[in-house]
Write a protein that holds these residues in place. Sequence first.
Motif, PDB file in Angstrom:
ATOM      1  N   ASP A 151       0.844  -1.198   0.000  1.00  0.00           N
ATOM      2  CA  ASP A 151       0.000   0.000   0.000  1.00  0.00           C
ATOM      3  C   ASP A 151       0.882   1.251   0.000  1.00  0.00           C
ATOM      4  O   ASP A 151       1.571   1.543   0.976  1.00  0.00           O
ATOM      5  CB  ASP A 151      -0.925   0.001   1.220  1.00  0.00           C
ATOM      6  N   ALA A 152       0.839   2.005  -1.100  1.00  0.00           N
ATOM      7  CA  ALA A 152       1.646   3.225  -1.215  1.00  0.00           C
ATOM      8  C   ALA A 152       0.932   4.437  -0.625  1.00  0.00           C
ATOM      9  O   ALA A 152       1.577   5.410  -0.238  1.00  0.00           O
ATOM     10  CB  ALA A 152       1.979   3.490  -2.680  1.00  0.00           C
ATOM     11  N   LEU A 153      -0.394   4.398  -0.550  1.00  0.00           N
ATOM     12  CA  LEU A 153      -1.150   5.533  -0.022  1.00  0.00           C
ATOM     13  C   LEU A 153      -1.159   5.555   1.500  1.00  0.00           C
ATOM     14  O   LEU A 153      -1.019   6.617   2.117  1.00  0.00           O
ATOM     15  CB  LEU A 153      -2.594   5.494  -0.543  1.00  0.00           C
ATOM     16  N   CYS A 154      -1.352   4.402   2.102  1.00  0.00           N
ATOM     17  CA  CYS A 154      -1.394   4.275   3.567  1.00  0.00           C
ATOM     18  C   CYS A 154      -0.407   3.172   3.954  1.00  0.00           C
ATOM     19  O   CYS A 154      -0.795   2.018   4.126  1.00  0.00           O
ATOM     20  CB  CYS A 154      -2.805   3.935   4.040  1.00  0.00           C
ATOM     21  N   PRO A 155       0.863   3.513   4.080  1.00  0.00           N
ATOM     22  CA  PRO A 155       1.902   2.487   4.242  1.00  0.00           C
ATOM     23  C   PRO A 155       1.840   1.760   5.579  1.00  0.00           C
ATOM     24  O   PRO A 155       1.117   2.147   6.504  1.00  0.00           O
ATOM     25  CB  PRO A 155       3.200   3.280   4.085  1.00  0.00           C
ATOM     26  N   ILE A 156       2.638   0.704   5.653  1.00  0.00           N
ATOM     27  CA  ILE A 156       2.614  -0.193   6.807  1.00  0.00           C
ATOM     28  C   ILE A 156       2.858   0.561   8.106  1.00  0.00           C
ATOM     29  O   ILE A 156       2.212   0.273   9.132  1.00  0.00           O
ATOM     30  CB  ILE A 156       3.638  -1.328   6.621  1.00  0.00           C
ATOM     31  N   HIS A 157       3.755   1.535   8.105  1.00  0.00           N
ATOM     32  CA  HIS A 157       4.099   2.188   9.378  1.00  0.00           C
ATOM     33  C   HIS A 157       2.912   2.935   9.983  1.00  0.00           C
ATOM     34  O   HIS A 157       2.835   3.091  11.202  1.00  0.00           O
ATOM     35  CB  HIS A 157       5.315   3.114   9.220  1.00  0.00           C
ATOM     36  N   GLU A 199      -0.157   0.071  17.789  1.00  0.00           N
ATOM     37  CA  GLU A 199       0.442   0.484  19.062  1.00  0.00           C
ATOM     38  C   GLU A 199      -0.535   1.294  19.906  1.00  0.00           C
ATOM     39  O   GLU A 199      -0.540   1.200  21.140  1.00  0.00           O
ATOM     40  CB  GLU A 199       1.704   1.317  18.793  1.00  0.00           C
ATOM     41  N   LEU A 200      -1.365   2.087  19.248  1.00  0.00           N
ATOM     42  CA  LEU A 200      -2.283   2.963  19.977  1.00  0.00           C
ATOM     43  C   LEU A 200      -3.462   2.207  20.589  1.00  0.00           C
ATOM     44  O   LEU A 200      -4.038   2.661  21.579  1.00  0.00           O
ATOM     45  CB  LEU A 200      -2.824   4.057  19.042  1.00  0.00           C
ATOM     46  N   ILE A 201      -3.832   1.060  19.996  1.00  0.00           N
ATOM     47  CA  ILE A 201      -5.010   0.312  20.463  1.00  0.00           C
ATOM     48  C   ILE A 201      -4.538  -0.945  21.188  1.00  0.00           C
ATOM     49  O   ILE A 201      -4.115  -1.918  20.553  1.00  0.00           O
ATOM     50  CB  ILE A 201      -5.933  -0.074  19.287  1.00  0.00           C
ATOM     51  N   PRO A 202      -4.608  -0.966  22.503  1.00  0.00           N
ATOM     52  CA  PRO A 202      -4.151  -2.144  23.256  1.00  0.00           C
ATOM     53  C   PRO A 202      -4.922  -3.397  22.842  1.00  0.00           C
ATOM     54  O   PRO A 202      -6.152  -3.376  22.703  1.00  0.00           O
ATOM     55  CB  PRO A 202      -4.451  -1.772  24.713  1.00  0.00           C
TER      56      PRO A 202
END
Length: 231
Positions: A183-189, A196-199
Amino acid sequence: MKEPLLLLPGMMCDARLYGPQIEAFSHDRAILTAPQNDHDTVAQLAQDILANAPPSFALAGLSMGGIVAMEVYRQAPKRVTRLALLDTNPKAEVKAVAKNREPQIAKVRAGQLRAVMRDEMKPNYLTDGPRMGQILDLCMAMADALGPEVFVNQSRALQSRPDQQDTLRQVNVPTLILCGEDDALCPIHRHALMHELIPGSTFKIVQNAGHLPTLEQPDITNEALAQWLNQ
């Protein structure tokens, strides 16, 4: 009957974005899709969806649909039983991207929707594969069906969208974060950040897929969604 599943399509997409998922899951639960066409802010789009949605529901959104899904959760967290965020972005739009939407909007208003979708948007969506042409044709058909006014409304909504990182920190329902490896628009990072934000969230990277894994790799996507729906 299991809880309804509400699917929010991406920009210039309709229910056909989720054709394989509707086929896979509609045998034992209600499947709903919600248009995101009539307003030019994410907050108003989410309000409309909530006004027409069941009292409680599982919620999945891809790309712009994921952006709106985060706002739906922010506005009514107690109504969302589980959350799936696919190929999306929790951050506000950066100024350069927001500025780049202006010439696209001008072209679309001048009757060049197909050219904008063909030349500037859809080539960035998919990874190369045997069904790429077929999926691109479907994407163009969805965009044609929605038309230029929807393009302008959705572009404006994306330009002014809020940062939802604080919202994600509050999520306390079963959550799937899924994206195509290419995905180039919404990449993996971006998805790693959401994870990380959602436990307790589940993070799935789909190989041989770009921005639209629901169509590019439907079997793998459906397997991940099935596990999420049964959590």
